[in-house]
Design a protein around this motif. Structure first.
Motif, PDB file in Angstrom:
ATOM      1  N   ALA A 572       0.819  -1.214   0.000  1.00  0.00           N
ATOM      2  CA  ALA A 572       0.000   0.000   0.000  1.00  0.00           C
ATOM      3  C   ALA A 572       0.851   1.261   0.000  1.00  0.00           C
ATOM      4  CB  ALA A 572      -0.928  -0.001   1.220  1.00  0.00           C
ATOM      5  N   VAL A 573       1.936   1.252   0.751  1.00  0.00           N
ATOM      6  CA  VAL A 573       2.813   2.421   0.842  1.00  0.00           C
ATOM      7  C   VAL A 573       4.254   1.944   0.699  1.00  0.00           C
ATOM      8  CG1 VAL A 573       3.586   4.375   2.247  1.00  0.00           C
ATOM      9  CG2 VAL A 573       1.197   3.615   2.375  1.00  0.00           C
ATOM     10  N   ALA A 574       4.970   2.553  -0.219  1.00  0.00           N
ATOM     11  CA  ALA A 574       6.384   2.219  -0.420  1.00  0.00           C
ATOM     12  C   ALA A 574       7.087   3.446  -0.958  1.00  0.00           C
ATOM     13  CB  ALA A 574       6.542   1.048  -1.388  1.00  0.00           C
ATOM     14  N   ASP A 575       8.360   3.521  -0.705  1.00  0.00           N
ATOM     15  CA  ASP A 575       9.152   4.583  -1.322  1.00  0.00           C
ATOM     16  C   ASP A 575      10.504   4.005  -1.703  1.00  0.00           C
ATOM     17  OD1 ASP A 575      10.785   4.590   1.008  1.00  0.00           O
ATOM     18  OD2 ASP A 575       9.468   6.041   1.948  1.00  0.00           O
ATOM     19  N   ARG A 576      11.184   4.722  -2.536  1.00  0.00           N
ATOM     20  CA  ARG A 576      12.493   4.272  -3.021  1.00  0.00           C
ATOM     21  C   ARG A 576      13.480   5.396  -2.867  1.00  0.00           C
ATOM     22  NH1 ARG A 576      15.699   4.002  -7.686  1.00  0.00           N
ATOM     23  NH2 ARG A 576      14.350   5.559  -8.662  1.00  0.00           N
ATOM     24  N   ALA A 577      14.541   5.145  -2.110  1.00  0.00           N
ATOM     25  CA  ALA A 577      15.573   6.154  -1.932  1.00  0.00           C
ATOM     26  C   ALA A 577      16.295   6.389  -3.250  1.00  0.00           C
ATOM     27  CB  ALA A 577      16.571   5.708  -0.860  1.00  0.00           C
ATOM     28  N   PRO A 578      16.800   7.613  -3.484  1.00  0.00           N
ATOM     29  CA  PRO A 578      17.545   7.873  -4.719  1.00  0.00           C
ATOM     30  C   PRO A 578      18.697   6.882  -4.885  1.00  0.00           C
ATOM     31  CG  PRO A 578      17.108   9.921  -3.537  1.00  0.00           C
ATOM     32  CD  PRO A 578      16.682   8.812  -2.630  1.00  0.00           C
ATOM     33  N   HIS A 579      18.881   6.411  -6.096  1.00  0.00           N
ATOM     34  CA  HIS A 579      19.959   5.493  -6.470  1.00  0.00           C
ATOM     35  C   HIS A 579      19.797   4.097  -5.873  1.00  0.00           C
ATOM     36  CE1 HIS A 579      21.655   9.229  -7.815  1.00  0.00           C
ATOM     37  NE2 HIS A 579      21.833   9.663  -6.580  1.00  0.00           N
ATOM     38  N   SER A 580      18.661   3.813  -5.254  1.00  0.00           N
ATOM     39  CA  SER A 580      18.424   2.479  -4.714  1.00  0.00           C
ATOM     40  C   SER A 580      17.606   1.679  -5.714  1.00  0.00           C
ATOM     41  CB  SER A 580      17.678   2.554  -3.374  1.00  0.00           C
ATOM     42  OG  SER A 580      17.307   1.262  -2.935  1.00  0.00           O
ATOM     43  N   ALA A 581      17.981   0.399  -5.913  1.00  0.00           N
ATOM     44  CA  ALA A 581      17.248  -0.437  -6.859  1.00  0.00           C
ATOM     45  C   ALA A 581      15.953  -0.962  -6.258  1.00  0.00           C
ATOM     46  CB  ALA A 581      18.130  -1.603  -7.298  1.00  0.00           C
ATOM     47  N   SER A 582      15.872  -1.058  -4.941  1.00  0.00           N
ATOM     48  CA  SER A 582      14.713  -1.634  -4.273  1.00  0.00           C
ATOM     49  C   SER A 582      13.889  -0.568  -3.569  1.00  0.00           C
ATOM     50  CB  SER A 582      15.159  -2.683  -3.244  1.00  0.00           C
ATOM     51  OG  SER A 582      15.850  -3.735  -3.861  1.00  0.00           O
ATOM     52  N   ALA A 583      12.588  -0.836  -3.495  1.00  0.00           N
ATOM     53  CA  ALA A 583      11.690   0.034  -2.735  1.00  0.00           C
ATOM     54  C   ALA A 583      11.629  -0.471  -1.292  1.00  0.00           C
ATOM     55  CB  ALA A 583      10.297   0.021  -3.351  1.00  0.00           C
ATOM     56  N   ARG A 584      11.345   0.430  -0.377  1.00  0.00           N
ATOM     57  CA  ARG A 584      11.150   0.070   1.022  1.00  0.00           C
ATOM     58  C   ARG A 584       9.651  -0.003   1.286  1.00  0.00           C
ATOM     59  NH1 ARG A 584      14.488   5.005   3.376  1.00  0.00           N
ATOM     60  NH2 ARG A 584      13.210   5.951   1.763  1.00  0.00           N
ATOM     61  N   VAL A 585       9.203  -1.111   1.814  1.00  0.00           N
ATOM     62  CA  VAL A 585       7.783  -1.291   2.104  1.00  0.00           C
ATOM     63  C   VAL A 585       7.464  -0.628   3.428  1.00  0.00           C
ATOM     64  CG1 VAL A 585       5.958  -2.968   2.538  1.00  0.00           C
ATOM     65  CG2 VAL A 585       7.708  -3.452   0.826  1.00  0.00           C
ATOM     66  N   ARG A 586       6.509   0.291   3.414  1.00  0.00           N
ATOM     67  CA  ARG A 586       6.082   0.978   4.631  1.00  0.00           C
ATOM     68  C   ARG A 586       4.781   0.411   5.179  1.00  0.00           C
ATOM     69  NH1 ARG A 586      10.769   3.146   6.060  1.00  0.00           N
ATOM     70  NH2 ARG A 586      11.500   4.800   4.673  1.00  0.00           N
TER      71      ARG A 586
END
Length: 847
Positions: A572-586
């Motif tokens: 439902a909520v995720a973001d991806r840090a700059p230059h990161s290949a993976s998203a972080r699941v929130r």
């Protein structure tokens, strides 16, 4: 009773006559008034005829934030000596305090946008004031464009004011005065004369710049220390600006024990806390705030501002469908707004937590949201307005074409617009919900499947992300919100009620796919709604805590997450840090494959896949859900065209070394390369792999069409294939051996192979020196002198020359002196021009 003294004390009163005159003459105006002048409070009352004796008009004031809308209404009601809901009222999402006698209504820009979609004429409204337009929120820009369209086509008498303290007045004058020479009039009001001293307070040691949502803890520690310093050096309340709720909480923790009450104000703060911040206090306070306190609000008692210099802006990764907030350096305009808070009531000071030398390098104004944000909701509003491409709207900045294309894809996927861009009946219903189109789809389809209440509860959780302490399990957060008594839970219940009513008012006849609402447990229901909202984010496990989303992006769960062992997730909520290949699941919920297939049905595909992978051709039939592989079986007879394309991809990826290159083939390539460089014309470019691959049809057929795997490529004789590129049609091919002979005969009778491999040089003739005795001039190939590598009897380089005549006259003596003692059995005549060329020693010659 009207508080006349307070009204007379507002500096903007001097500019009101000019503003009224501008509106009478042009219908639009730009009002520039510094903080504290009363532009948000006195101007609406005057234009409404509630003070000053003018004609009675109905005025709508649009504010960018709910907290500012409530505060402005309360302040105006206080100036009139009334309660909110009488002559002055307000409407924000989920709350309306207004009555039949309300003349001035303060609303959020989102609420005004909804009204315009329901009633394009804005019936009964005489004046609209767009406050704090410098912030360049997308809703505010859209409202301005729609209102200008209304003025031009339906209601030329509607008056429109763009008001701000630090706006681009010339730009807004052009927008509001579209079609008028010189644009709309600009009215400027003098500000409060209280001086604000600037104190530059950079960190003693360098701190890491903000990265994504991350702020260096050392920066927050420094901000807390500056607040403590300000408390000792100055009097009055301290207002500290920080980028987000998390940073506010961390700085508040570091201020424990200070001799002041520490308050936190942000969009999620409880109403009681907001009221406390905006009220006069009999004790000293430190107010930690996000950008909500930059404008529109007067926080009484503030004499000092501590500015972290940071702000949050939306960012949209359109390729991955991931939106997030990013921490950025605040603009100079925001810095002026923040500093102005310290000088509203008396002289004050602003402590800026950066070096003075950095200030000039900051952006002049905040980034317009239309340039950086997700445009799906804007695109739906534009489609409902009748301008799907937004090309006819008077926007301060045009929407980026790429972002609009990505938004159109989302709207088509959720059924809100047709592929041509026209709004559907479903899209009209979605627009009336006041939600992002993704959440609107989840509410409509989720209500049909689960019932309006349950769908509304989950959508409300996703729409306003719960506190981090609720965890990353959406179903768990749902249960906590239901049972919770905290401020978030109270706001959540209010929003649930609004969404349930809205869903009922826009209900569709039946769900697209019957899902059986009767016995769906909460965990499955949470997953279904999240998957309906973000079908591209349904994700299949690839390992412990690691998932692949249907959109193609990897997603990772934090350590300790209860979701790490789930086979499928709806993120439902995720973001991806700059230059990161993976998203972080929130925030996510567990789902099964059937739910993923149902919610993301438009991403299902079943077809042949032929491609180059891990060094060989792979041919299989695959069923996929976006990027997620569901089922695979090998293909025995793949489409030859797909096979050929995949083999070419392999050649491009790994190079023409996949073919069989014999020494003769390499030599032929070098000879052809020499002729292309030297003569050009019909001689092909074969030196560059890309050039050869572009002409694959000319030289690799039919072998390439017969190949099925890497080993087949290795059987293709590259030299034989290259012969097809020779200029046979012109007859030049027959001259290959004449123009670029493979070998040259030297005076000794030997036929020496020429080396054409030097990319930009001459052909090389490497030959023993004694074999060239008697050869006066350097041999030429295609008119180019060869580069002669003269070798010792042992085959080692002795000299290099492109001018044999000069070598025999000068260089030979030095070589003879150096080598004849080392090789005494070989001839070293004093006059090489008359000596007999030979491959042999003196003993062989005597025989």
């Amino acid at each position: 009773m009207i508080r006349t003294a307070a009204l007379d004390a507002l500096p903007v009163r001097e500019a009101v006559p000019a503003l009224v005159s501008a509106l009478d003459g042009h219908g639009t105006a730009v009002l520039c008034a510094p903080p504290g002048t009363g532009k948000t409070t006195l101007v609406p009352l005057v234009l409404a005829g509630l003070v000053g004796g003018g004609p009675r008009r109905r005025v709508v004031v649009a504010e960018p934030r709910r907290i500012a809308a409530r505060a402005a209404a309360r302040r105006m009601a206080w100036l009139l000596g009334e309660q909110v809901g009488g002559a002055v009222g307000f409407t924000v999402r989920g709350e309306r305090v207004a009555g039949p006698n309300t003349v001035v209504e303060v609303v959020t820009t989102g609420v005004l946008l909804q009204r315009l979609q329901r009633d394009q004429e804005l019936t009964g409204v005489d004046v609209v004031i767009l406050d704090e337009c410098h912030e360049r929120h997308l809703d505010a820009d859209t409202v301005a464009a729609f209102l200008l369209d209304v003025r031009e086509t339906l209601r030329p008498e509607l008056r429109l004011v763009a008001a701000s303290a630090t706006t681009d007045s010339a730009g807004w004058a052009r927008v509001l005065g579209r079609g008028s020479p010189g644009g709309a009039p600009v009215v400027e009001a003098a500000g409060v004369s209280y001086p604000v001293e600037t104190v530059w307070a950079p960190p003693a040691r360098p701190v890491r710049p903000p990265h994504g949502m991350r702020v260096d803890p050392a920066q927050l520690t420094h901000v807390a220390s500056v607040v403590r310093r300000a408390l000792t050096e100055r009097t009055g309340d301290v207002l500290c600006f920080l980028p987000g709720v998390g940073e506010i909480a961390r700085v508040a923790g570091q201020l424990a024990g200070v001799d002041a009450e520490v308050l936190q104000i942000h969009g999620r703060a409880p109403a009681a806390v907001q009221d406390a911040v905006l009220s006069v206090a009999d004790h000293r306070r430190v107010i930690l705030s996000t950008a909500v306190a930059e404008s529109s609000l007067t926080v009484p008692g503030v004499r000092v501002v501590v500015d972290s210099g940071l702000a949050r802006e939306p960012r949209m990764d359109h390729a991955r469908g991931l939106g997030a907030l990013a921490t950025v350096r605040a603009s100079r305009a925001a810095g002026r707004q923040r500093a102005g808070r310290a000088g509203r009531e008396a002289p004050g000071a602003v402590y800026r937590c950066w070096a003075e030398a950095e200030d000039g390098r900051l952006a002049a104004f905040p980034s317009p949201e239309i340039r950086i944000a997700d445009l799906a909701q804007f695109a739906l509003q534009a489609a409902c307005w009748g301008d799907p491409d937004a090309t006819g709207l008077a926007l301060p900045d045009a929407p980026p074409a790429g972002a609009m294309a990505a938004a159109r894809e989302v709207l088509v996927a959720v059924g809100a617009v047709t592929p041509a861009g026209g709004v559907t009946a479903r899209g009209q219903r979605m627009a009336r919900l006041g939600l992002h189109p993704r959440l609107a789809r989840a509410l409509l389809d989720g209500s049909a499947a689960l019932g309006g209440r349950r769908a509304a509860e989950v959508v409300a959780l996703i729409g306003e992300e719960p506190p981090r302490e609720y965890g990353d399990d959406l179903a768990g957060a749902w249960r906590r919100a239901r049972a919770g008594g905290d401020a978030y839970a109270a706001r959540w219940r209010t929003e649930v009620g609004r969404l349930e009513r809205a869903a009922g008012a826009t209900a569709e006849a039946r769900p697209r796919t019957p899902l059986g609402s009767g016995a769906v447990p909460d965990d499955a229901a949470a997953g279904l709604v999240a998957a309906l909202a973000f079908p591209e984010r349904v994700a299949k496990a690839r390992g412990e805590g690691i998932f692949l989303m249907a959109g193609g992006t990897a997603a990772e769960l934090g350590d300790g997450s209860p979701l790490r062992s789930a086979p499928w997730l709806a993120v439902a909520v995720a973001d991806r840090a700059p230059h990161s290949a993976s998203a972080r699941v929130r925030l996510a919920a567990v789902i099964d494959e059937d739910t993923a297939r149902t919610a993301a049905a438009h991403l299902l595909s079943d077809g042949e896949e032929v491609h180059w992978e891990d060094g060989d051709l792979v041919a299989r039939a695959a069923e996929r859900l976006g990027a997620i592989e569901l089922a695979v079986r090998p293909l025995r007879a793949p489409d030859p065209a797909l096979v050929r394309a995949a083999l070419l991809d392999g050649l491009r990826a790994e190079g023409l070394g996949l073919l069989r290159w014999s020494p003769d083939a390499l030599a032929l390539r070098a000879r052809l390369g020499f002729l292309h460089r030297t003569l050009g014309g019909a001689w092909p470019d074969v030196a560059d792999d890309r050039a050869l691959l572009e002409r694959a049809d000319d030289w690799l057929e039919p072998e390439l069409s017969r190949a099925r795997r890497r080993t087949d490529l290795a059987r293709i004789d590259a030299g034989q294939a290259l012969n097809r590129l020779l200029p046979w049609a012109t007859g030049e091919a027959a001259r290959l051996d004449e123009l670029a002979p493979e070998r040259l005969e030297v005076p000794s009778g030997s036929r020496i192979r020429l080396d054409y491999s030097a990319e930009h040089g001459q052909p090389v003739l490497a030959v023993k020196l004694q074999e060239l005795f008697g050869l006066a001039q350097t041999p030429r190939v295609a008119g180019v002198p060869v580069l002669v590598h003269l070798l010792s009897p042992a085959g080692r380089p002795a000299a290099v020359t492109a001018d044999l005549a000069s070598f025999w006259q000068g260089g030979y003596r030095a070589v003879r002196a150096e080598l004849r003692g080392r090789y005494p059995k070989h001839p070293w005549p004093e006059d090489p021009a008359t000596a007999e060329p030979t491959r042999h020693t003196n003993a062989r010659l005597r025989r």
